[in-house]
Design a protein around this motif. Structure first.
Motif, PDB file in Angstrom:
ATOM      1  N   GLN A   1       9.290 -13.664 -20.485  1.00 24.03           N
ATOM      2  CA  GLN A   1       9.675 -14.763 -21.382  1.00 24.03           C
ATOM      3  C   GLN A   1       9.352 -16.082 -20.703  1.00 24.03           C
ATOM      4  OE1 GLN A   1      13.775 -14.433 -22.523  1.00 24.03           O
ATOM      5  NE2 GLN A   1      13.350 -12.831 -24.032  1.00 24.03           N
ATOM      6  N   THR A   2       8.604 -16.934 -21.390  1.00 19.30           N
ATOM      7  CA  THR A   2       8.220 -18.213 -20.797  1.00 19.30           C
ATOM      8  C   THR A   2       9.310 -19.249 -21.063  1.00 19.30           C
ATOM      9  OG1 THR A   2       5.930 -17.637 -21.236  1.00 19.30           O
ATOM     10  CG2 THR A   2       6.377 -19.928 -20.662  1.00 19.30           C
ATOM     11  N   SER A   3       9.791 -19.877 -19.975  1.00 17.65           N
ATOM     12  CA  SER A   3      10.869 -20.856 -20.109  1.00 17.65           C
ATOM     13  C   SER A   3      10.288 -22.238 -20.357  1.00 17.65           C
ATOM     14  CB  SER A   3      11.703 -20.865 -18.842  1.00 17.65           C
ATOM     15  OG  SER A   3      10.935 -21.452 -17.817  1.00 17.65           O
TER      16      SER A   3
ATOM     17  N   HIS B   1      -1.148 -12.659 -18.542  1.00 14.68           N
ATOM     18  CA  HIS B   1      -1.269 -13.774 -19.487  1.00 14.68           C
ATOM     19  C   HIS B   1       0.105 -14.198 -19.993  1.00 14.68           C
ATOM     20  CE1 HIS B   1      -5.646 -13.343 -19.709  1.00 14.68           C
ATOM     21  NE2 HIS B   1      -5.396 -12.039 -19.575  1.00 14.68           N
ATOM     22  N   CYS B   2       0.225 -15.473 -20.331  1.00 15.65           N
ATOM     23  CA  CYS B   2       1.480 -15.983 -20.874  1.00 15.65           C
ATOM     24  C   CYS B   2       1.781 -15.281 -22.194  1.00 15.65           C
ATOM     25  CB  CYS B   2       1.366 -17.497 -21.100  1.00 15.65           C
ATOM     26  SG  CYS B   2       2.785 -18.177 -21.986  1.00 15.65           S
ATOM     27  N   PRO B   3       3.002 -14.740 -22.358  1.00 14.52           N
ATOM     28  CA  PRO B   3       3.317 -14.032 -23.593  1.00 14.52           C
ATOM     29  C   PRO B   3       3.319 -14.977 -24.801  1.00 14.52           C
ATOM     30  CG  PRO B   3       5.284 -14.335 -22.241  1.00 14.52           C
ATOM     31  CD  PRO B   3       4.109 -14.764 -21.411  1.00 14.52           C
ATOM     32  N   SER B   4       3.388 -16.268 -24.551  1.00  9.21           N
ATOM     33  CA  SER B   4       3.448 -17.211 -25.664  1.00  9.21           C
ATOM     34  C   SER B   4       2.069 -17.762 -26.020  1.00  9.21           C
ATOM     35  CB  SER B   4       4.399 -18.356 -25.309  1.00  9.21           C
ATOM     36  OG  SER B   4       4.447 -19.305 -26.342  1.00  9.21           O
ATOM     37  N   CYS B   5       1.311 -18.206 -25.006  1.00 14.95           N
ATOM     38  CA  CYS B   5       0.043 -18.896 -25.311  1.00 14.95           C
ATOM     39  C   CYS B   5      -1.186 -18.173 -24.793  1.00 14.95           C
ATOM     40  CB  CYS B   5       0.083 -20.319 -24.764  1.00 14.95           C
ATOM     41  SG  CYS B   5      -0.009 -20.379 -22.959  1.00 14.95           S
ATOM     42  N   GLU B   6      -0.987 -17.033 -24.106  1.00 13.06           N
ATOM     43  CA  GLU B   6      -2.118 -16.240 -23.611  1.00 13.06           C
ATOM     44  C   GLU B   6      -2.859 -16.888 -22.440  1.00 13.06           C
ATOM     45  OE1 GLU B   6      -3.180 -13.065 -24.601  1.00 13.06           O
ATOM     46  OE2 GLU B   6      -1.291 -13.041 -25.695  1.00 13.06           O
TER      47      GLU B   6
ATOM     48  N   VAL C   1       4.006 -18.512 -13.283  1.00  8.47           N
ATOM     49  CA  VAL C   1       4.158 -19.644 -14.208  1.00  8.47           C
ATOM     50  C   VAL C   1       2.961 -19.730 -15.140  1.00  8.47           C
ATOM     51  CG1 VAL C   1       5.561 -21.015 -12.615  1.00  8.47           C
ATOM     52  CG2 VAL C   1       3.084 -21.267 -12.599  1.00  8.47           C
ATOM     53  N   CYS C   2       3.252 -20.278 -16.339  1.00  7.56           N
ATOM     54  CA  CYS C   2       2.198 -20.602 -17.285  1.00  7.56           C
ATOM     55  C   CYS C   2       1.863 -22.073 -17.061  1.00  7.56           C
ATOM     56  CB  CYS C   2       2.683 -20.370 -18.721  1.00  7.56           C
ATOM     57  SG  CYS C   2       1.592 -21.134 -19.931  1.00  7.56           S
ATOM     58  N   PRO C   3       0.622 -22.376 -16.596  1.00  8.10           N
ATOM     59  CA  PRO C   3       0.308 -23.777 -16.272  1.00  8.10           C
ATOM     60  C   PRO C   3      -0.014 -24.631 -17.500  1.00  8.10           C
ATOM     61  CG  PRO C   3      -1.378 -22.232 -15.429  1.00  8.10           C
ATOM     62  CD  PRO C   3      -0.496 -21.467 -16.348  1.00  8.10           C
TER      63      PRO C   3
ATOM     64  N   SER D   1       0.564 -27.498 -24.062  1.00  5.04           N
ATOM     65  CA  SER D   1       0.415 -26.882 -25.386  1.00  5.04           C
ATOM     66  C   SER D   1       0.879 -25.433 -25.463  1.00  5.04           C
ATOM     67  CB  SER D   1      -1.029 -27.026 -25.879  1.00  5.04           C
ATOM     68  OG  SER D   1      -1.922 -26.551 -24.908  1.00  5.04           O
ATOM     69  N   CYS D   2       1.729 -25.012 -24.524  1.00  8.03           N
ATOM     70  CA  CYS D   2       2.283 -23.655 -24.610  1.00  8.03           C
ATOM     71  C   CYS D   2       3.462 -23.673 -25.593  1.00  8.03           C
ATOM     72  CB  CYS D   2       2.748 -23.198 -23.228  1.00  8.03           C
ATOM     73  SG  CYS D   2       3.593 -21.613 -23.243  1.00  8.03           S
ATOM     74  N   PRO D   3       3.369 -22.908 -26.686  1.00  7.10           N
ATOM     75  CA  PRO D   3       4.448 -22.955 -27.695  1.00  7.10           C
ATOM     76  C   PRO D   3       5.835 -22.703 -27.108  1.00  7.10           C
ATOM     77  CG  PRO D   3       2.606 -21.656 -28.505  1.00  7.10           C
ATOM     78  CD  PRO D   3       2.298 -21.990 -27.067  1.00  7.10           C
ATOM     79  N   ALA D   4       5.953 -21.723 -26.207  1.00  2.00           N
ATOM     80  CA  ALA D   4       7.275 -21.394 -25.653  1.00  2.00           C
ATOM     81  C   ALA D   4       7.834 -22.577 -24.879  1.00  2.00           C
ATOM     82  CB  ALA D   4       7.179 -20.172 -24.753  1.00  2.00           C
ATOM     83  N   GLN D   5       6.980 -23.240 -24.090  1.00  2.00           N
ATOM     84  CA  GLN D   5       7.470 -24.363 -23.282  1.00  2.00           C
ATOM     85  C   GLN D   5       7.922 -25.514 -24.169  1.00  2.00           C
ATOM     86  OE1 GLN D   5       5.184 -25.331 -19.683  1.00  2.00           O
ATOM     87  NE2 GLN D   5       4.069 -23.428 -19.960  1.00  2.00           N
ATOM     88  N   ILE D   6       7.151 -25.783 -25.223  1.00  2.00           N
ATOM     89  CA  ILE D   6       7.508 -26.888 -26.121  1.00  2.00           C
ATOM     90  C   ILE D   6       8.781 -26.554 -26.902  1.00  2.00           C
ATOM     91  CG2 ILE D   6       6.736 -28.229 -28.111  1.00  2.00           C
ATOM     92  CD1 ILE D   6       3.855 -27.790 -27.024  1.00  2.00           C
TER      93      ILE D   6
HETATM   94 ZN    ZN Z   1       2.168 -20.334 -22.061  1.00  2.00          ZN
END
Ligand code: ZN
Length: 641
Positions: free
Chosen positions: A309-311, A380-385, A396-398, A402-407
């Motif tokens: 899960q991306t925080s 890969h990021c489960p939210s933005c790939e 971490v998803c860098p 524009s990562c949906p989960a982070q936003i």
């Molecule tokens: Zn992401």
């Protein structure tokens, strides 16, 4: 605590939180212990527990029992908090239940029942017992006309309104079946309510309150997930004493698992009406009834899968899923591992056996891995790939921008920390994201019609607009407002400390040295905080202009001067904490001068390992104080020696 109007005696909310966090009653005065028990009990019953049930029983109540076995508090029926309406006489007293925590206590109770039976001329071998789960809900009494709160056990308040609101009796049962509990299905709570309410108790309280039902409570009632459950219709085991004791643990486990509601033990009772009449009750409990409580603080489970899960910060948190298990009464099916390094190193993969530790959180922590299995590390990021990267122990998803989960998680974080609104939990925010919303300020521009246009129901849309207005009108501390922006290292505690010394208007103009002077900020933290503040400044100013009712923290005093401010140091020898140059730089950042040779103006000679003999003797000759590295580090951290 402030909102609940609980009479806390001399106890401040801060002190109560401190006592709850300590999970120990050892150092409390008797008055403090009593005040704390009163407050914890009231908050628990009001749906906002500061400690869980088991801690209440095993730490604080046990401490009182150890000091004063006959203290009147121990024999009081715990009062439910009053929800308006004047108290009326209950049709029958609703007492507490005597509690047992061991099989020996159960056997002693059985012996008392048998003794009473013998006195009545009944054959103990013929006695029947009933075993039911002990629901952990909101106690009430239904006489068919009125539903009463338990109140003090003899007088309660009329809350018949919950039936008028559509609440059903469990299993399609009839009204008028006496005592029971208002409960909510755990599966439904996890799926639909967990993002709006901290715990089921919190939700139960919202069903009962006088003010209009919110839309989530309405939906839960309509779905039949929230019900009034009379004790008489609970799934029950019945049988004789020998049968009961033969497989006691399994029978308890079976009852414990027999309902999809939170339970905190099982209830045992003798069923013979004549015997019940004969045994009667104390002021506190029925003598023919006993609650057997299970203090299950840890459990072993097999991992089914680990879900990333991306925080909001981009860190990817591993969440282990497993078959539902009860821990301290709550039915759980997920736990978090600290980070993916732990998942990789300890082998937390499908099939691994892990032990879970109880904690105050909704999601428990993984305590240990008993039998490892091959871990699956996402690429890969489960939210933005986006391809993931390692940052220390964390994946971490860098793709911060524009990562949906982070936003989405950042937006949800804002509303959660602000804590003066309902309805903007993860699911609502996800839906808003899908409709193009990317920032909190855009959400504040939405009206009910906009929400409806995105597919929210008419009533929920009205509610969301009203909540947005409420969150701007209701007073909010400036520290909370600042913390809502989620700047790394500026959580609520650090914001509180910072704003005690600097007003909100000056916060963006502080230098690193200014920030360093506040307790809790080391040089690195100050640098990170300052960079984070600069990044949010435009958004912060636009949001503030929307007219939030921000309350300034009183300025305590000028920030304390750092103990190294204006001091002159000389460093010698080898330091464990790092090179002399780096340490000298840190001292300079705190206002110290660092010299090369010891003079009469030197305040401290910091002597590491193999310190120069010439410097040491010079210090002695000139009366300069010599300190070791540990003392120097304490000075750096802002302590005085
Ligand atoms: Zn992401």
């Amino acid at each position: 605590m402030r909102q609940s109007g609980v009479d806390a005696g001399r106890l401040s909310p801060e002190r109560a939180c401190h006592i709850a966090a300590a999970r120990s009653a050892e150092t409390l005065s008797e008055q403090e212990l009593l005040d704390f028990l009163t407050v914890a009990n009231a908050l628990y019953r009001g749906g906002a527990p500061v400690i869980d049930d088991a801690d209440y029983d095993f730490i604080y109540l046990a401490a009182l029992r150890a000091r004063h076995p006959e203290h009147p508090f121990l024999h009081m029926v715990e009062p439910e908090p009053e929800f308006a309406g004047k108290a009326v006489e209950l049709p029958a007293p609703m007492l507490s239940t005597e509690k047992a925590y061991s099989l020996e206590e159960v056997e002693r109770w059985l012996a008392r029942v048998e003794k009473a039976a013998a006195e009545l001329g009944l054959d103990p071998a013929d006695l029947n017992y009933r075993l039911t789960p002990k629901l952990d809900g909101y106690a009430a009494y239904d006489d068919g006309q009125v539903l009463y709160t338990r109140g003090d056990g003899r007088r309660g308040a009329d809350i018949s309104r919950v039936f008028a609101r559509g609440l059903q009796v469990a299993n399609g049962g009839e009204r008028g079946q006496g005592p029971g509990e208002i409960v909510v299905s755990r599966a439904y709570f996890d799926a639909h309510l967990a993002e709006f309410f901290d715990n089921p108790r919190n939700f139960q309280a919202s069903v009962i309150k006088e003010k209009e039902l919110d839309v989530y409570a309405e939906q839960a009632i309509a779905a039949g997930a929230a019900v009034f459950y009379p004790f008489s219709v609970l799934p029950a085991w019945e049988g004789g004493k020998d049968e009961l004791l033969r497989d006691f643990e399994q029978r308890v486990q079976a009852a414990w698992q027999s309902v999809d509601y939170d339970v905190d033990g099982v209830v045992l009772e003798a069923t013979d009406p004549e015997l019940k009449q004969y045994m009667g009750a104390t002021r506190h409990h029925h003598r023919w009834q006993l609650a057997f409580k299970i203090n299950q603080e840890s459990a072993e489970v097999t991992v089914v899968r680990v879900v990333p899960q991306t925080s909001r910060s981009g860190r990817v948190t591993p969440v282990a899923e497993f078959e539902p298990v009860r821990l301290s009464g709550a039915l759980l099916s997920r736990a978090t591992a600290h980070h993916y390094r732990m998942v990789q190193d300890k082998g937390i993969g499908p099939g691994a056996v892990i032990s879970l530790a109880r904690s105050g959180e909704v999601i428990p922590k993984i305590e240990a891995v008993l039998s490892p299995a091959e871990a699956e590390i996402p690429e890969h990021c489960p939210s933005c790939e986006h391809v993931l990267a390692w940052d220390g122990d964390y994946l971490v998803c860098p793709n911060n921008l524009s990562c949906p989960a982070q936003i989405s998680n950042s937006m949800a974080h804002f509303f959660k920390v602000l804590a003066n609104n309902d309805g903007f939990g993860g699911k609502t925010i996800d839906k808003l994201y899908q409709h193009g919303l990317r920032g909190v300020e855009d959400i504040y521009a939405l009206r009910a019609a906009d929400f409806e246009g995105m597919g929210f129901g008419p009533k929920q849309s009205q509610n969301l607009e009203a909540q947005l207005l409420r969150s701007r009108q209701e007073a909010v501390e400036d520290s909370r407002f600042l913390a809502a922006f989620g700047v790394f290292r500026l959580g609520l505690g650090n914001c509180e400390r910072l704003l005690q010394y600097y007003p909100l208007a000056e916060i963006f103009d502080l230098t690193e040295e200014d920030i360093c002077r506040v307790e809790g900020f080391a040089e690195k933290t100050a640098a990170v905080a300052r960079a984070g503040l600069a990044a949010i400044r435009p958004m912060f100013e636009r949001l503030l202009a929307l007219g939030f009712n921000v309350q300034a923290t009183p300025i305590a005093a000028a920030p304390p001067d750092h103990p190294l401010q204006g001091k002159t140091l000389v460093l010698t020898g080898t330091m464990q904490a790092g090179g002399r140059e780096a340490l000298a730089k840190q001292a300079k950042a705190r206002g110290a001068k660092v010299g090369a040779a010891v003079s009469a103006k030197t305040d401290y000679l910091v002597a590491g390992e193999d310190a120069g003999a010439a410097k040491l003797s010079a210090a002695e000759a000139k009366g300069v104080r010599v300190i070791d590295e540990a003392e120097f580090l304490r000075l750096l951290a802002g302590e005085t020696l």
